[in-house]
Enzyme design. Sequence first.
Site, PDB file in Angstrom:
ATOM      1  N   LYS A 152       0.837  -1.203   0.000  1.00 18.22           N
ATOM      2  CA  LYS A 152       0.000   0.000   0.000  1.00 18.22           C
ATOM      3  C   LYS A 152       0.869   1.248   0.000  1.00 18.22           C
ATOM      4  CE  LYS A 152      -3.399   2.605   2.703  1.00 18.22           C
ATOM      5  NZ  LYS A 152      -4.422   2.572   3.762  1.00 18.22           N
ATOM      6  N   HIS A 290     -11.328 -36.398 -29.599  1.00 14.83           N
ATOM      7  CA  HIS A 290     -12.371 -35.384 -29.424  1.00 14.83           C
ATOM      8  C   HIS A 290     -13.143 -35.597 -28.119  1.00 14.83           C
ATOM      9  CE1 HIS A 290     -11.597 -33.669 -33.335  1.00 14.83           C
ATOM     10  NE2 HIS A 290     -11.640 -34.873 -33.869  1.00 14.83           N
ATOM     11  N   ASN A 440     -25.582 -39.459 -25.038  1.00 20.81           N
ATOM     12  CA  ASN A 440     -26.015 -40.760 -24.545  1.00 20.81           C
ATOM     13  C   ASN A 440     -24.917 -41.798 -24.780  1.00 20.81           C
ATOM     14  OD1 ASN A 440     -28.717 -40.144 -23.698  1.00 20.81           O
ATOM     15  ND2 ASN A 440     -29.309 -40.008 -25.845  1.00 20.81           N
TER      16      ASN A 440
END
Length: 536
Positions: A152, A290, A440
């Site tokens: 800071k 893939h 599926n």
Amino acid sequence: MAGPRHDPSLYRERDVVPVRRALVSVSDKTDLIPLAEALVAAGVEIVSTGSTAGAIRDAGHAVTDVSAVTGVPEMLDGRVKTLHPKIHGGLLADLRLQPHEDQLAELDIQPFELVIVNLYPFVETVRSGAAADDIVEQIDIGGPAMVRASAKNFANVAVVVSPESYPAIIEAIGNGGTTLAERRELAARAFAHTATYDRAVATWFSEETLAEGVDLPQYLTIKAERLVPLRYGENAHQRAAIYTRVGGHGIAQADLVQGKPMSYNNYVDADAALRAAFDMVLPAVAIIKHANPCGIAVAAPNALDPIASAHLRAHECDPLSAFGGVIAANRTVTLKMAENLRDIFTEVIVAPDFAPEALELFKLKKNMRVLRLPADWKQEPMDVRLVSGGLLLQDADRFPDDDFASVAAGWDLVSGERPSDDEMQNLIFAWKSCRAVKSNAIVLAKDSATVGIGMGQVNRVDSCKLAVERAGDRAAGSVAASDAYFPFSDGAETLINAGVSAIVQPGGSVRDQETIDLARERGVTMFFTGERHFFH
């Protein structure tokens, strides 16, 4: 509003800040002594804590203990050392402002121009498998407070959080001090360092909460660091990079032993390959194309080289699709398995390790990427997926344990007689393999190797047809697994007509009885698991 409201004219210019006093407190003591030698040679007073002070003093250099500055000894087993105005006043005083300088003089507080702090090894302690109480003790409090205070106040203080920055800070001191630009850059690194640390702690607490069976966390903190930009994403027009999650131990942390840099698609396929291969207890290999398996197999019984056997059997499922595939092995890759790959174009192979002679052979396949998993690799307990505007979090879909028999313990035999142990092994293998196939999903298996896979179709009967087509004559005498129930009996009929002898599926359709009646009529064994394995 935080901070004093001063007229801008009250701020004095301050670019180069000579270093006269440094606060040094490091957990990682790499190059600490050469750093201390350089500071002492430059006439810098070193203030330090605990073991850091001890190491500097043992090396023969003068050091001031923090307790001598604060007037208070370290307490509570070292939990409180630097949390004191004599320290933080020296870190936060903005010496561009005369009132701040006056207050330091009034309170007899000396400023610091340099802070060198790195934090307790929290991530490393978690990775070591330490007990919770030991992990908690590695949650640094004073360290982050000093780093944030100094960052800071970068207008006046240079903060260093990594030994990598030591040469640059030593050079700056030799040049007369740190510049404002240098301090600003160091501050940015410091805030990134504490943010990473805090996220690691938050992640551990979240994971501990999940492990204890408590509801999913109200707030989810994920911190990842860019590892390297990738050439492109799924397609050439998409930008991409690989990020490593703090505390992660997966494909992102794997070591590229050989080959070109990994691509976006390589990473996706390699992770999918791990999902398939590491579900198996026996030596297993998965071949991915893939993000879908084109072959999964475990070693043949009594194979002389089990992992090489598993690869050959996985490859036989679909040699055409295996061309240019990504391979994962759940055991060390042997020379024999490497020889299997001699004439097979393979994009990536990932495994826990590789025999030296296998790596020598792989050098002839310069375009093949060879990835070694990190030693602490394990499957993640939770799945996270980004969606537009947010993310989804779920328990990872895992089988309860590594015992094959226990996987089938709760299955309900709804048709036929209980099969032989060998056929049960095939059914369990097919059921476990099915989890790695995009829904599926239909898997045909024989002798604990896939012979036909139907994946990603928008209706289940098409997946059945695809699996049967890919299997060809091998469908006869195989077993089948379906990741979800058959909504109609036509899918099961496709499998039975191809010669499938047994089927495992979750059940749960309103038309289950039609499928059961078909199986009974055709003399086919059928199990209901009561649990599905969708993978989208």
